[in-house]
Design a protein around this motif. Structure first.
Motif, PDB file in Angstrom:
ATOM      1  N   THR A 163      75.078  55.978  96.784  1.00 59.52           N
ATOM      2  CA  THR A 163      75.579  54.831  96.705  1.00 59.52           C
ATOM      3  C   THR A 163      75.281  53.790  95.902  1.00 59.52           C
ATOM      4  N   HIS A 164      74.138  54.398  95.432  1.00 58.54           N
ATOM      5  CA  HIS A 164      73.267  53.537  94.038  1.00 58.54           C
ATOM      6  C   HIS A 164      73.946  53.581  93.080  1.00 58.54           C
ATOM      7  N   LEU A 165      74.338  54.954  92.617  1.00 53.20           N
ATOM      8  CA  LEU A 165      75.185  55.071  91.298  1.00 53.20           C
ATOM      9  C   LEU A 165      76.703  54.777  90.774  1.00 53.20           C
ATOM     10  N   ALA A 166      77.346  54.829  92.381  1.00 58.22           N
ATOM     11  CA  ALA A 166      78.540  54.657  92.627  1.00 58.22           C
ATOM     12  C   ALA A 166      78.434  52.367  92.095  1.00 58.22           C
ATOM     13  N   PHE A 167      77.616  51.886  93.027  1.00 60.43           N
ATOM     14  CA  PHE A 167      77.937  50.681  92.795  1.00 60.43           C
ATOM     15  C   PHE A 167      77.242  50.483  91.245  1.00 60.43           C
ATOM     16  N   THR A 168      76.466  51.281  90.930  1.00 58.67           N
ATOM     17  CA  THR A 168      76.195  51.097  89.519  1.00 58.67           C
ATOM     18  C   THR A 168      76.978  51.101  88.479  1.00 58.67           C
ATOM     19  N   ILE A 169      78.318  51.759  88.577  1.00 58.06           N
ATOM     20  CA  ILE A 169      79.271  52.076  87.815  1.00 58.06           C
ATOM     21  C   ILE A 169      80.250  51.044  87.664  1.00 58.06           C
ATOM     22  N   LEU A 170      79.924  50.598  89.267  1.00 53.76           N
ATOM     23  CA  LEU A 170      81.176  49.644  89.558  1.00 53.76           C
ATOM     24  C   LEU A 170      80.728  48.510  88.810  1.00 53.76           C
ATOM     25  N   VAL A 171      79.071  48.417  89.150  1.00 55.43           N
ATOM     26  CA  VAL A 171      79.035  46.961  88.006  1.00 55.43           C
ATOM     27  C   VAL A 171      79.149  47.327  86.439  1.00 55.43           C
ATOM     28  N   ILE A 172      78.542  48.829  85.744  1.00 59.17           N
ATOM     29  CA  ILE A 172      78.913  48.721  84.707  1.00 59.17           C
ATOM     30  C   ILE A 172      80.212  48.186  83.681  1.00 59.17           C
ATOM     31  N   LEU A 173      81.807  49.457  84.553  1.00 63.18           N
ATOM     32  CA  LEU A 173      82.812  48.869  84.726  1.00 63.18           C
ATOM     33  C   LEU A 173      83.325  46.870  85.240  1.00 63.18           C
ATOM     34  N   ALA A 174      82.641  46.402  85.776  1.00 66.59           N
ATOM     35  CA  ALA A 174      83.338  45.182  86.268  1.00 66.59           C
ATOM     36  C   ALA A 174      82.906  44.018  84.864  1.00 66.59           C
ATOM     37  N   ILE A 175      82.020  44.586  84.224  1.00 64.13           N
ATOM     38  CA  ILE A 175      81.441  43.465  83.148  1.00 64.13           C
ATOM     39  C   ILE A 175      82.151  43.970  81.367  1.00 64.13           C
ATOM     40  N   ILE A 176      82.954  45.195  81.418  1.00 62.31           N
ATOM     41  CA  ILE A 176      83.275  45.457  80.837  1.00 62.31           C
ATOM     42  C   ILE A 176      85.332  45.306  80.481  1.00 62.31           C
ATOM     43  N   TYR A 177      85.533  45.686  81.632  1.00 65.61           N
ATOM     44  CA  TYR A 177      86.802  45.005  82.350  1.00 65.61           C
ATOM     45  C   TYR A 177      86.720  43.218  81.567  1.00 65.61           C
ATOM     46  N   LEU A 178      85.737  42.241  82.076  1.00 56.93           N
ATOM     47  CA  LEU A 178      85.990  41.129  82.152  1.00 56.93           C
ATOM     48  C   LEU A 178      85.657  40.658  80.675  1.00 56.93           C
ATOM     49  N   TYR A 179      84.561  41.734  79.965  1.00 55.10           N
ATOM     50  CA  TYR A 179      84.210  41.093  78.162  1.00 55.10           C
ATOM     51  C   TYR A 179      85.263  41.903  77.759  1.00 55.10           C
ATOM     52  N   LYS A 180      86.570  42.926  77.752  1.00 54.01           N
ATOM     53  CA  LYS A 180      87.333  42.835  77.062  1.00 54.01           C
ATOM     54  C   LYS A 180      88.282  41.882  77.180  1.00 54.01           C
ATOM     55  N   ASN A 181      88.637  41.565  78.524  1.00 54.54           N
ATOM     56  CA  ASN A 181      89.636  40.570  78.522  1.00 54.54           C
ATOM     57  C   ASN A 181      89.268  38.914  77.857  1.00 54.54           C
ATOM     58  N   ILE A 182      88.340  38.634  78.575  1.00 49.01           N
ATOM     59  CA  ILE A 182      87.533  37.126  77.459  1.00 49.01           C
ATOM     60  C   ILE A 182      88.070  37.596  76.164  1.00 49.01           C
ATOM     61  N   PHE A 183      87.672  38.696  75.684  1.00 49.65           N
ATOM     62  CA  PHE A 183      87.814  38.574  73.952  1.00 49.65           C
ATOM     63  C   PHE A 183      89.381  38.674  73.393  1.00 49.65           C
ATOM     64  N   ARG A 184      90.299  39.315  74.599  1.00 55.46           N
ATOM     65  CA  ARG A 184      91.467  39.585  74.256  1.00 55.46           C
ATOM     66  C   ARG A 184      92.165  38.089  74.714  1.00 55.46           C
ATOM     67  N   ASN A 185      91.586  36.987  75.096  1.00 55.96           N
ATOM     68  CA  ASN A 185      92.082  35.689  75.231  1.00 55.96           C
ATOM     69  C   ASN A 185      91.974  35.215  74.298  1.00 55.96           C
ATOM     70  N   VAL A 186      90.955  35.396  74.097  1.00 61.16           N
ATOM     71  CA  VAL A 186      90.745  34.479  72.321  1.00 61.16           C
ATOM     72  C   VAL A 186      91.384  35.189  71.644  1.00 61.16           C
ATOM     73  N   ASN A 187      91.402  36.395  70.979  1.00 62.33           N
ATOM     74  CA  ASN A 187      92.252  36.864  70.118  1.00 62.33           C
ATOM     75  C   ASN A 187      93.518  36.067  70.565  1.00 62.33           C
ATOM     76  N   ASN A 188      94.571  36.404  71.555  1.00 65.28           N
ATOM     77  CA  ASN A 188      95.854  35.513  71.282  1.00 65.28           C
ATOM     78  C   ASN A 188      95.281  34.082  71.293  1.00 65.28           C
ATOM     79  N   ARG A 189      95.131  33.534  71.968  1.00 63.25           N
ATOM     80  CA  ARG A 189      94.939  32.713  71.592  1.00 63.25           C
ATOM     81  C   ARG A 189      95.072  31.405  69.905  1.00 63.25           C
ATOM     82  N   SER A 190      93.935  32.356  69.584  1.00 61.61           N
ATOM     83  CA  SER A 190      93.752  32.513  68.123  1.00 61.61           C
ATOM     84  C   SER A 190      95.087  32.831  66.859  1.00 61.61           C
ATOM     85  N   LEU A 191      95.626  33.770  67.324  1.00 60.29           N
ATOM     86  CA  LEU A 191      96.592  34.461  66.923  1.00 60.29           C
ATOM     87  C   LEU A 191      97.872  33.658  67.304  1.00 60.29           C
TER      88      LEU A 191
END
Length: 86
Positions: A24-52
């Motif tokens: 359970t602990h490992l699954a939760f840790t993996i989910l948190v890491i995946l959520a951080i990666i997802y949010l990080y990518k979406n934030i930078f994708r939106n910034v790049n799209n706006r500037s383009l």
């Protein structure tokens, strides 16, 4: 000697609980890491799209102004197209 017999005894249940807790602990840790990666990518994708998008709009206006300056399009058409781009 009551705790050592029967269905795995006391130790069997605690090992099962520890294993489930670890999974359970490992699954939760993996989910948190995946959520951080997802949010990080979406934030930078939106910034790049706006500037383009802003660069594309500026390029389109520059092309329109150049065509108007060369006399390729009349004033009315230039004003209409400029309004659509802004």
């Amino acid at each position: 000697m009551m705790g050592y017999g029967g269905f795995g005894g006391h130790y069997g249940f605690s090992l099962l609980g520890a294993g489930f807790g670890l999974i359970t602990h490992l699954a939760f840790t993996i989910l948190v890491i995946l959520a951080i990666i997802y949010l990080y990518k979406n934030i930078f994708r939106n910034v790049n799209n706006r500037s383009l998008r802003g660069q594309q709009d500026n390029a389109a206006l520059e092309i329109l102004r150049a065509r108007y300056a060369r006399g390729e399009i009349p004033t009315e058409e230039f004003q209409k197209m400029k309004k659509e781009l802004e």
